[in-house]
Write a protein that holds these residues in place. Sequence first.
Motif, short mmCIF file in Angstrom:
data_model
loop_
_atom_site.label_atom_id
_atom_site.label_comp_id
_atom_site.label_asym_id
_atom_site.label_seq_id
_atom_site.Cartn_x
_atom_site.Cartn_y
_atom_site.Cartn_z
N SER A 113 28.31 10.72 26.45
CA SER A 113 28.76 11.53 25.30
C SER A 113 27.86 11.39 24.08
CB SER A 113 30.19 11.13 24.94
OG SER A 113 30.24 9.78 24.53
N TRP A 114 26.83 10.55 24.16
CA TRP A 114 25.94 10.33 23.03
C TRP A 114 24.91 11.46 22.94
CZ3 TRP A 114 24.98 4.92 20.89
CH2 TRP A 114 26.10 4.11 21.08
N LYS A 115 24.33 11.60 21.75
CA LYS A 115 23.36 12.66 21.53
C LYS A 115 21.98 12.06 21.23
CE LYS A 115 26.64 16.15 19.96
NZ LYS A 115 26.98 17.16 18.92
N PRO A 116 20.93 12.84 21.49
CA PRO A 116 19.59 12.34 21.16
C PRO A 116 19.49 11.96 19.69
CG PRO A 116 19.46 14.32 22.51
CD PRO A 116 20.90 14.18 22.13
N ALA A 117 18.78 10.88 19.42
CA ALA A 117 18.63 10.38 18.05
C ALA A 117 17.16 10.35 17.66
CB ALA A 117 19.24 8.99 17.92
N VAL A 118 16.91 10.46 16.37
CA VAL A 118 15.56 10.43 15.82
C VAL A 118 15.30 9.04 15.26
CG1 VAL A 118 13.97 11.41 14.14
CG2 VAL A 118 15.65 12.88 15.27
N VAL A 119 14.38 8.31 15.86
CA VAL A 119 13.96 6.99 15.40
C VAL A 119 12.44 6.92 15.52
CG1 VAL A 119 14.08 4.50 15.77
CG2 VAL A 119 16.13 5.89 16.10
N PRO A 120 11.71 6.65 14.46
CA PRO A 120 12.21 6.39 13.12
C PRO A 120 12.89 7.63 12.53
CG PRO A 120 9.91 5.72 13.32
CD PRO A 120 10.25 6.53 14.53
N GLY A 121 13.94 7.40 11.78
CA GLY A 121 14.67 8.51 11.18
C GLY A 121 15.93 8.02 10.50
N THR A 122 16.71 8.97 10.07
CA THR A 122 17.96 8.68 9.39
C THR A 122 19.09 9.38 10.12
OG1 THR A 122 17.79 10.60 7.92
CG2 THR A 122 16.73 8.55 7.19
N VAL A 123 20.31 9.12 9.67
CA VAL A 123 21.45 9.80 10.26
C VAL A 123 21.30 11.32 10.10
CG1 VAL A 123 23.95 10.13 10.15
CG2 VAL A 123 22.98 7.82 9.95
N LEU A 124 20.88 11.75 8.92
CA LEU A 124 20.72 13.19 8.69
C LEU A 124 19.65 13.80 9.59
CD1 LEU A 124 21.05 13.97 4.87
CD2 LEU A 124 22.76 14.18 6.68
N THR A 125 18.56 13.09 9.82
CA THR A 125 17.53 13.66 10.69
C THR A 125 18.03 13.78 12.12
OG1 THR A 125 16.49 11.49 11.02
CG2 THR A 125 15.61 12.87 9.25
N THR A 126 18.87 12.85 12.55
CA THR A 126 19.49 12.96 13.87
C THR A 126 20.47 14.12 13.90
OG1 THR A 126 19.19 10.66 14.56
CG2 THR A 126 21.10 11.81 15.45
N GLN A 127 21.29 14.26 12.87
CA GLN A 127 22.24 15.37 12.82
C GLN A 127 21.51 16.71 12.78
OE1 GLN A 127 24.70 14.46 9.40
NE2 GLN A 127 26.12 13.24 10.62
N LEU A 128 20.41 16.76 12.03
CA LEU A 128 19.64 18.00 11.95
C LEU A 128 19.01 18.33 13.30
CD1 LEU A 128 18.61 20.20 9.99
CD2 LEU A 128 16.63 18.74 9.52
N GLU A 129 18.51 17.32 13.99
CA GLU A 129 17.92 17.52 15.30
C GLU A 129 18.93 18.10 16.29
OE1 GLU A 129 14.94 17.19 18.35
OE2 GLU A 129 14.81 17.12 16.16
N ASN A 130 20.19 17.69 16.15
CA ASN A 130 21.25 18.16 17.05
C ASN A 130 21.99 19.37 16.49
OD1 ASN A 130 21.14 16.15 19.26
ND2 ASN A 130 21.59 14.69 17.62
N LYS A 131 21.45 19.97 15.41
CA LYS A 131 22.02 21.19 14.81
C LYS A 131 23.46 20.99 14.36
CE LYS A 131 18.93 24.41 17.19
NZ LYS A 131 18.00 23.36 17.66
N GLU A 132 23.77 19.77 13.94
CA GLU A 132 25.11 19.49 13.41
C GLU A 132 25.20 19.80 11.92
OE1 GLU A 132 26.00 15.81 16.54
OE2 GLU A 132 25.49 15.38 14.45
N ILE A 133 24.05 19.91 11.26
CA ILE A 133 23.99 20.29 9.85
C ILE A 133 22.91 21.34 9.69
CG2 ILE A 133 24.81 18.06 8.96
CD1 ILE A 133 21.85 17.41 8.30
N PRO A 134 23.00 22.18 8.65
CA PRO A 134 21.91 23.12 8.37
C PRO A 134 20.78 22.41 7.66
CG PRO A 134 23.63 23.36 6.73
CD PRO A 134 24.13 22.33 7.72
N ASP A 135 19.63 23.05 7.62
CA ASP A 135 18.47 22.48 6.93
C ASP A 135 18.82 22.28 5.45
OD1 ASP A 135 16.08 21.80 5.77
OD2 ASP A 135 15.01 23.61 6.37
N PRO A 136 18.91 21.03 4.99
CA PRO A 136 19.32 20.81 3.60
C PRO A 136 18.30 21.24 2.56
CG PRO A 136 18.71 18.74 4.63
CD PRO A 136 18.69 19.78 5.70
N PHE A 137 17.09 21.57 3.00
CA PHE A 137 16.05 21.98 2.06
C PHE A 137 16.02 23.49 1.85
CE2 PHE A 137 13.00 18.11 2.77
CZ PHE A 137 14.03 17.26 2.39
#
Length: 878
Positions: free
Chosen positions: A55-79
């Motif tokens: 049930s886990w999702k791919p994560a971005v490391v090095p990275g942050t929680v937001l970069t992982t969420q962005l990678e998984n399209k859980e948040i829109p591009d904050p910029f």
Amino acid sequence: MKLLFANLFLVLHILAIPAMAQNSYELNKGWFGSPIEKVKDSGVKISQPGYSLKSWKPAVVPGTVLTTQLENKEIPDPFFGLNNEKIPDIFDTGNDFYTYWFVKDFTEQAKAGEQVYLHFRGVNYSFEVYLNGKKITQERPEGMFLRRSYNITEALQKNGSNRLAVIVFPPDVVGEANGGQGGDGRIAKNVAHQYVAGWDWIQPIRDRNTGIWDKVIIEKTGKVNLKNPHVITMVPGIRKPGESQNPALIRVSTELENATATAVTGTVSYTIAGKTVSKTVTVKANGTMEVDLPELNLENPKLWWPHGYGEAYLYPMDLKFVENGVVSDQETLQVGIREIKAETNAHTNSKQIFVNGQKIFIKGANWIVSDAMLRFTDARYDAEIRFHRDMNLNLIRIWGGALTERPEFYQACDQYGLLVMQDFWGSGDCNGRWLDPKKKDDQWVRRQYPDDHGLFLESAADQIKMIRNHASLAMWCGGNEITLPQDIMFPLRDSILPQLDGTRWFVDYSNSDDMSFNFLGGNGDGPYGIQPLDRFFSHRTWPFNSEIGSVGVGDAVSLKRFLPAENQVPPIYNPLTRKEKVDPVWAYHKYIGYEQHLQPYGKIADMEDFGRKAQLVNFDQYRSMMEGFTAHMWDWYTGMMIWKTQNPWTALRGQMYDYYLDPNACLYGLKSGSEPLHIFLNRADSTVMIANNSFEHAYDQMMVLTAYDMQGNATSLGQSFVEMGPTTVRPILSLSKAIKEKALKEGMFLSLRLLDLNKKVVSDNFYWLADGEGQYSGLSSMAPVKPVVETKLLAKGKVAVTLTNAKGNPVAFFNRLSIVNSDSKERLLPVFYEDNYVSLLPGESKTVVIEYPTTSSKRPVVALEGWNVSEQFIPIKD
């Protein structure tokens, strides 16, 4: 304090991470992540190789929680647009919302006699580590900047299949993002960066950059691990580039860690320029020792120089520890041989910087961070530092509300010859310099931030070790616009820096009297907004100004990358109210106004027209800013630093290139105004001046001064040979009368050039001047021109573009070159232009060399458009 200073250096022995070890690699792919709210099992269970991550999702490391969420399209591009407002802020959600597990499977075994280390180069803010069902961290480490290292040899699986699990917790105090500088200021209670709660140039980062934000490294060594090498180079006397040099002194030390239960005897050595220096030592069982190797007098060394003064030469240096003929550990460094000093200039009452005995007029930049969400890459670092080199700057200051910059940043600065001033982590805004109603705590409390002074000192000592070998690192700075608390600053200045470095100037804060005596009062920096051009020449500011800035909006192509279609509406200036009407999305992205300064170019029609006219102002602002300071070098000033040259997100102020690495006219105006040998116009009194920032006398320079009207007719304003002494500036002659007469009706163009004896142009400066009413009336009626454009492919990703304006034509004014996709016509990024926003005189040809990325098999095309030149696309020919 949680950690007494007396124990600091003992603790640091276990916290070293190698620069480039003999056998190391990153764990930067194949991570999985999950919020703690969805994981009920313990780290001991999660880290067992058989535990299901279904049930886990791919994560971005090095990275942050937001970069992982962005990678998984859980948040829109904050910029983009107002998307950042759609992302929950940690102050409102609570810390658990952004507390995450990160898991990585990897293959590794320890052979007989091998030691395996797990290194974390940066985690924000605290964390726990589990490996193969075992807890590695007995206490929860804290601190964003403190590197951590663990010997995992005994915890590895015999079959080589391993599972690493790391849980990362946000800072205990995240602060409220209430619109203040650093929000309510409480983010500064942590030993971490401060901008993440919002600033006047950025909106808040919603997770405060929680995560494994820097590299995770596996290192394999023999019995002895070589770590934290320290290289000092000493270059006595006054040197010149390119000459045969007297010897330079090299001193090298390193730490040696023996992870075994028996003493180890071996040889530690280094090799540089074909010379090897060695020493035989015995490292005690389970011990760490520091070894000073014999000094080396290197004959006729190639020296490292800042950009504009000489080659930034780097020697490879190999260090190793050998036991019984077998290399136990080895590291490679790039060493620049130079010596940097700072002395007070009695005339200006400010510091001036010397490199290899030569004084350097500082033309500096202020840098925040490469990416606000900490998405760092070697390629991006290289591009950004190359842009700074191309601006003819020689120093970058790392602002104190951000980071200790990464070794990859410093490697790029070493390569391109950019000196660096590194702030530690504090700011006047958060740390109590000013009364501020936005702040939660009063000034007395804020002056004691952060909460853990011992952690600050521990982190500072570790970061010093991480970057101290870089030739580019020139200065340490206590904090941004404020001193650190005394029980931090005094040990840092008087004990830690002398012991761990001892070769660089420490300034207690960024606009300190020690750096620049602020005889005018105030904070000692600024102004930060757009200025009349003559003010840069006539208004005396602080003698070493650490922050002075202006506008920096890109063109319409840049703006469309992050502005929704409905918000692509330019600001409109109202001359009655003397204010601009600004779209709310522009305001959200921290637009800083052009005020009345676009009006002389005519009414703004749309965003394309706004962007086009803004580039004229951008070019003039930064050219005049640098020329104004240069006009008074060594008299009023010993240096300055622009606030700021880059944005780590999609902001609309103070940038020479946008977040997407697309340069605007600021970059090329600054490039012109900063060139080492430079002819320029004093915009306050219309005097022609020449500056020579080299160490050599400039003889037989032909000065050619020419006026052009809007139809392209030329009038000579003078021609003569001049000479200029090294590192000096002086006025040559006044053009006040000629300019007043020729510009009166519709403005004029002014060409100032220096040519050498071979008639090669060594300085080319082209001005457009307003009419008698202060309007650029003639520009609006210029006849169109179609330059002839020829291209020649010089190498893969490198093209020469030759522009020719026919005789009898008007000036082909302010032409922007771009490299674009042949089908979509979208700009390729990043692209490096030898020059841009170029103007062509009647009968003139100019060649611009351009380097571009070659990510597609299809060859791109050259795009050209100018003020009176229609857009055209030109194929790149062999």
